[in-house]
Design a protein around this motif. Sequence first.
Motif, PDB file in Angstrom:
ATOM      1  N   ILE A  23       0.756  -1.209   0.008  1.00  0.00           N
ATOM      2  CA  ILE A  23       0.029   0.035   0.125  1.00  0.00           C
ATOM      3  C   ILE A  23       0.757   1.363   0.016  1.00  0.00           C
ATOM      4  N   LEU A  24       1.667   1.465   1.120  1.00  0.00           N
ATOM      5  CA  LEU A  24       2.336   2.789   1.304  1.00  0.00           C
ATOM      6  C   LEU A  24       3.535   2.896   0.169  1.00  0.00           C
ATOM      7  N   VAL A  50      -2.316  12.000   3.511  1.00  0.00           N
ATOM      8  CA  VAL A  50      -3.525  12.251   2.844  1.00  0.00           C
ATOM      9  C   VAL A  50      -3.641  13.327   1.827  1.00  0.00           C
ATOM     10  N   GLU A  69      -4.351   7.804  -8.512  1.00  0.00           N
ATOM     11  CA  GLU A  69      -5.445   7.773  -7.074  1.00  0.00           C
ATOM     12  C   GLU A  69      -5.053   8.628  -6.298  1.00  0.00           C
ATOM     13  N   ARG A  70      -6.159   9.194  -5.636  1.00  0.00           N
ATOM     14  CA  ARG A  70      -5.670   9.794  -4.341  1.00  0.00           C
ATOM     15  C   ARG A  70      -5.864   9.417  -3.129  1.00  0.00           C
ATOM     16  N   LEU A  71      -5.053   9.519  -1.958  1.00  0.00           N
ATOM     17  CA  LEU A  71      -5.125   9.111  -0.740  1.00  0.00           C
ATOM     18  C   LEU A  71      -6.023   9.879   0.206  1.00  0.00           C
ATOM     19  N   ASP A  72      -7.143   9.277   0.585  1.00  0.00           N
ATOM     20  CA  ASP A  72      -8.119  10.109   1.173  1.00  0.00           C
ATOM     21  C   ASP A  72      -8.280   9.793   2.849  1.00  0.00           C
ATOM     22  N   LEU A  74      -5.567   7.635   5.803  1.00  0.00           N
ATOM     23  CA  LEU A  74      -4.426   6.996   6.160  1.00  0.00           C
ATOM     24  C   LEU A  74      -4.054   6.724   7.826  1.00  0.00           C
ATOM     25  N   ALA A  81      -6.015   2.296   4.729  1.00  0.00           N
ATOM     26  CA  ALA A  81      -6.035   3.351   3.943  1.00  0.00           C
ATOM     27  C   ALA A  81      -7.436   3.246   2.948  1.00  0.00           C
ATOM     28  N   LYS A  82      -7.650   4.424   2.667  1.00  0.00           N
ATOM     29  CA  LYS A  82      -8.642   4.658   1.511  1.00  0.00           C
ATOM     30  C   LYS A  82      -8.223   5.579   0.474  1.00  0.00           C
ATOM     31  N   SER A  83      -8.690   5.299  -0.687  1.00  0.00           N
ATOM     32  CA  SER A  83      -8.319   5.984  -1.753  1.00  0.00           C
ATOM     33  C   SER A  83      -9.346   6.156  -2.707  1.00  0.00           C
ATOM     34  N   SER A  99     -13.554   3.816  -5.596  1.00  0.00           N
ATOM     35  CA  SER A  99     -12.697   4.096  -4.562  1.00  0.00           C
ATOM     36  C   SER A  99     -12.678   2.657  -3.774  1.00  0.00           C
TER      37      SER A  99
END
Length: 157
Positions: A23-24, A50, A69-72, A74, A81-83, A99
């Motif tokens: 992920i990261l 974020v 993709e945008r990180l929404d 963390l 995480a949500k993206s 998403s």
Amino acid sequence: MSSSYTVEIESAVPAPRLFKAAILDWHNLAPKIASDKIVSAAPVEGDGNVGSIRQFNFAPGLPFSFVKERLDFLDVEKCEAKSTLVEGGGIGVHLESASNHIKVESKAGGSVVKMTGTCKPLAGVDIAGESEKAKAAFTGVIKGCEAYLVANPDAYN
């Protein structure tokens, strides 16, 4: 109308290590271990927190040439995480929005990755079967990271 799908994947790798790799740091690791699919990837905006945006560029012959993709959300401690897809990957062509929410939880002998994806197709677009493709692709990411981490025990510690 939005649709959602969920996938759970068990791994022999501890949650924090798998979260870091899959992920990261996926934008760095993906071109190394999945170069047949992802030819390059890089941050486009932000510092990894974020609001940051990453772009993944895909190999010729795949359904999309790229996604951003945008990180929404963390939470590194909770491996969550949500993206949101902001460009490419069918946005504006087949999809209005897409998403995902990913959580990597510790489990005896490793971890379990839980991902829920949500997408809203454009009016009149049939996305039947796309959730199965998305689940298979995500499972491939996790299993690819797992194989890399097992083969490289000092990576992402």
